[in-house]
Design a protein around this motif. Structure first.
Motif: not given
Length: 170
Positions: A73-78, A80-83
């Motif tokens: 997820a973070l590689r797609k959109d760094p 935005q936090a992922y939780f």
């Protein structure tokens, strides 16, 4: 920081322990702080991981589905936090992850280090993930208690208001 201390003869290295004029790399410092926070027994854990860990960091790759999902997820959109909230050992936990992105000095070192598992980094690439894993039980209990008190207060005010209207209309 690395550039400033290097000018004063201080080595910045992963194997800083036991060396007089050496400090840890930022990633090593983060990993060590995470270990110390976990050891305090608060239930909170801080972890830095990557799917390209240096050979001496064999335990710093992704360990479970959340960590793999966070990296993707973070590689797609760094930005935005992922939780996610998960059950762990009978407690609800918040797992919160942000991208650890490459900056120019890190790119230079990672691409030239003989032990680097990846040598084509670019500035801004997501090198890994910084995750905070925290029990929310105490927070949730406090919120539920406050919610109950709030509902009790609203109910009491509503009852008194209706009683007052009833008395007034009689």
């Amino acid at each position: 920081v690395i550039a400033k201390v290097s000018r004063h003869g201080i080595e910045v290295t992963h194997d800083y322990q036991g060396k007089d004029a050496a400090i840890p790399l930022p990633a090593n410092l983060t990993i060590e702080l995470g270990r110390r926070i976990k050891a305090r027994g608060s239930g909170m854990n801080i972890r830095l991981y990557s799917d390209y860990p240096f050979p001496w960091r064999k335990d710093n790759g992704p360990r479970d589905a959340f960590e793999h999902d966070a990296l993707n997820a973070l590689r797609k959109d760094p930005s935005q936090a992922y939780f996610r909230f998960e059950e762990y050992e009978g407690q609800t936990m918040l797992r919160y992850a942000v991208a650890d992105r490459m900056v120019a000095p890190c790119v230079e070192c990672h691409n030239s280090h003989p032990a680097s598992p990846k040598k084509d980094w670019k500035e801004g690439d997501v090198r890994g993930v910084l995750e905070v894993f925290r029990p929310i039980t105490n927070f949730a209990a406090t919120a539920k208690s406050s919610q109950r008190k709030g509902f009790a207060l609203i109910g009491s005010v509503a009852f008194l208001g209706l009683a007052g209207v009833g008395l007034f209309s009689r």
